[in-house]
Design an enzyme around this catalytic site. Structure first.
Site, PDB file in Angstrom:
ATOM      1  N   SER A 263       0.826  -1.207   0.000  1.00 51.18           N
ATOM      2  CA  SER A 263       0.000   0.000   0.000  1.00 51.18           C
ATOM      3  C   SER A 263       0.857   1.253   0.000  1.00 51.18           C
ATOM      4  O   SER A 263       2.079   1.195   0.167  1.00 51.18           O
ATOM      5  CB  SER A 263      -0.917   0.002   1.217  1.00 51.18           C
ATOM      6  OG  SER A 263      -0.205   0.493   2.331  1.00 51.18           O
ATOM      7  N   LYS A 264       0.194   2.393  -0.175  1.00 42.43           N
ATOM      8  CA  LYS A 264       0.913   3.661  -0.226  1.00 42.43           C
ATOM      9  C   LYS A 264       1.618   3.962   1.091  1.00 42.43           C
ATOM     10  O   LYS A 264       2.593   4.682   1.121  1.00 42.43           O
ATOM     11  CB  LYS A 264      -0.054   4.799  -0.566  1.00 42.43           C
ATOM     12  CG  LYS A 264      -0.539   4.732  -2.009  1.00 42.43           C
ATOM     13  CD  LYS A 264      -1.180   6.024  -2.454  1.00 42.43           C
ATOM     14  CE  LYS A 264      -1.437   5.974  -3.961  1.00 42.43           C
ATOM     15  NZ  LYS A 264      -1.933   7.228  -4.507  1.00 42.43           N
ATOM     16  N   ARG A 265       1.098   3.431   2.164  1.00 44.41           N
ATOM     17  CA  ARG A 265       1.710   3.707   3.467  1.00 44.41           C
ATOM     18  C   ARG A 265       2.880   2.785   3.792  1.00 44.41           C
ATOM     19  O   ARG A 265       3.670   3.063   4.680  1.00 44.41           O
ATOM     20  CB  ARG A 265       0.655   3.588   4.581  1.00 44.41           C
ATOM     21  CG  ARG A 265      -0.275   4.783   4.667  1.00 44.41           C
ATOM     22  CD  ARG A 265      -1.401   4.510   5.636  1.00 44.41           C
ATOM     23  NE  ARG A 265      -2.117   3.292   5.281  1.00 44.41           N
ATOM     24  CZ  ARG A 265      -3.058   3.232   4.335  1.00 44.41           C
ATOM     25  NH1 ARG A 265      -3.391   4.307   3.667  1.00 44.41           N
ATOM     26  NH2 ARG A 265      -3.661   2.094   4.055  1.00 44.41           N
TER      27      ARG A 265
END
Ligand code: GLU
Length: 509
Positions: A263-265
């Site tokens: 994910s982006k995180r």
């Protein structure tokens, strides 16, 4: 027979920086288009104005410029199917939504947000989930339950409405996917998705299908997260009576441990970039790392991404973009997700660094050399880089491998001194200094042969001499072939370093 033109598109929503999964999707589209003599289109899907993020569109362009993915048609390039930004195509979509109403495939829905929230909580109170579907729509405020006149009046009175797709009640939807083959789903599990919003904008589903049709897209190659939307898309094509493109849903990029989607995180959490370029969040000012700023070569980045989900069917791992185009096929894209592997990413970068010519590396390293207060010409720096590049992953690592060519040791690695600076080291080095000062020609192999002969003749022991010698020249037990180092720094500097070392370390008691 006329072969259909291959036209593919990458259709990002500018809601933030492009994730590397998105770059991979674009890459596979690009490879497919180039391989098949087709066209690659960039379309910006910005119909959701609530999710607009300043700078995201520029970021997308800059990221593709950096990694060498080129578009044939785009906002920048233009093309005969433009505009290539959905907000500039706003006027197109309403007619299509109305066309579906007229053919009985869509309807106006007047339910307000408050009404729907109320129904949802009533359902929840009974431990049920509310879905706006073929059953529930019969009890709601829409053009299927209201009379024609009532509907007309509400619209002319300016009542807010959306247009929803009229999902068939119980129908098997058959979908063909180039990666997943045949997929079936019963329409009873699907809801009446909104196609057109009360703000006058289409939703993703409508705009995407209309544009793919108008832009004559032949193959929709996109991430697996869009697979749940496919039944609706297939039904929309049928409702319009349009020929469907081929679909290929790419497997996910997974976290390094294989536990779920990358994910982006994850980047900040796991310590590696998930974005091609560094990104500064315009709202929070938070900075997320990028492959470019971390020192990856764009070619290495592309090579790594290509192999995360696709394989050439043989053992090859190193591919230029041209070679990827030549080798690529959708058939060789796997069905299961691919785990991101940081060590592998670094391995690719190392391979490209070693392959890169020394002059280019010298040019890239020069700013770091200058920042460290060292003056050297590019030619000499290239020669030094040639000696050490096998030991580096990134250009920035090279400095730590070459600094001692320019800067005399400031101190001497304590562990190495303890282990290698022995009782006889001082005298050995003094004698070696004598030998080294006798040379006219200070070339690597000439000096090496002479020193080795001297060691053998006196039975001094290779290790004893070479470790002490390296310690005095480098300050630590690191670096490439020692005779290459001394030939590079020259006779005078070598002798001075020996002197300095003898002074500093002294005779060991
Ligand atoms: N705008 C969608 C996205 O952000 C496009 C999905 C598709 O390719 O259909 O990924």
């Amino acid at each position: 027979m006329n072969q259909k033109e291959i036209r593919v598109r990458f259709a990002p929503s500018p809601t933030g920086p492009l994730h590397i999964g998105g770059v991979r999707t674009a890459l596979y589209n690009y490879l497919f288009a180039r391989k098949n003599g087709g066209k690659m289109i960039l379309r910006i899907e910005d119909t959701d104005q609530t999710r607009f993020v300043a700078g995201a569109e520029n970021y997308i362009n800059e990221a593709f410029n950096w990694c060498g993915i080129e578009f044939d048609e785009s906002i920048e390039k233009g093309g005969e199917y433009g505009p290539y930004k959905q907000s500039e195509r706003k006027h197109i979509y309403k007619d299509y939504a109305e066309q579906l109403i007229n053919s009985g495939n869509a309807y106006y829905a007047f339910d307000t947000t408050e009404e729907l929230t109320k129904i949802r909580s009533e359902f929840e109170a009974e431990k049920k989930t509310f879905i706006y579907n073929a059953i529930e729509r019969k009890n709601l405020r829409n053009s299927l339950t209201l009379s024609k006149e009532e509907t007309k009046k509400l619209i002319s009175d300016g009542e807010a409405y959306v247009i929803r797709f009229k999902m068939p009640e119980d129908e098997t939807v058959v979908m063909n996917d180039l990666i997943r083959d045949r997929v079936e789903v019963n329409s009873s599990v699907l809801d009446d998705k909104i196609l057109f919003k009360s703000d006058g904008m289409p939703t993703y589903h409508l705009a995407n299908i209309v544009d793919d049709h108008l832009m004559k897209i032949s193959h929709v190659i996109r991430g697996e997260e869009w697979l749940p939307s496919l039944p609706l898309h297939v039904l929309l094509y049928d409702a319009f009576g349009w020929e469907k493109p081929e679909f290929a849903h790419l497997p996910l990029l997974l976290k390094p441990d294989g536990n779920g989607k990358l994910s982006k995180r994850d980047g900040d959490r796991l310590g590696f970039p998930v974005f091609p370029l560094e990104w500064t969040d315009p709202k929070t000012g938070n900075v997320s790392a990028g492959y470019r700023e971390d020192g990856y070569f764009p070619q290495a980045f592309i090579n790594m991404l290509a192999l995360l989900g696709w394989n050439p069917g043989d053992e090859r791992e190193l591919f230029s973009m041209e070679e990827l185009i030549e080798a690529f096929s959708i058939e060789r894209v796997g069905k299961s997700g691919s785990k991101f592997d940081l060590e592998k990413a670094k391995w690719f970068n190392h391979q490209y660094l070693v392959k890169e010519n020394n002059e280019t590396l010298a040019e890239l390293l020069m700013p770091i050399v200058i920042k460290n207060g060292v003056t050297v010409n590019q030619e000499k720096l290239s020669e030094i880089i040639a000696l050490v590049k096998e030991r580096a992953t990134f250009v920035a690592d090279l400095w730590g491998q070459v600094d001692f060519f320019f800067i005399r040791p400031k101190d001497y690695d304590a562990k190495a001194v303890k282990k290698r600076w022995k009782a006889n080291s001082y005298d050995l080095m003094l004698e070696l200094k004598e030998l080294l000062s006798s040379f006219e020609d200070f070339e690597s192999d000439i000096v090496e042969n002479a020193v080795k002969q001297w060691i053998e003749a006196n039975e001094y022991g290779m290790g004893a001499v070479m470790n002490a010698f390296r310690l005095l020249v480098v300050g630590a037990l690191k670096g490439p072939h020692l005779f290459d180092i001394v030939a590079m720094i020259g006779q005078e500097e070598t002798l001075e370093r020996i002197d300095q070392g003898l002074n500093e370390l002294g005779r060991k008691e």
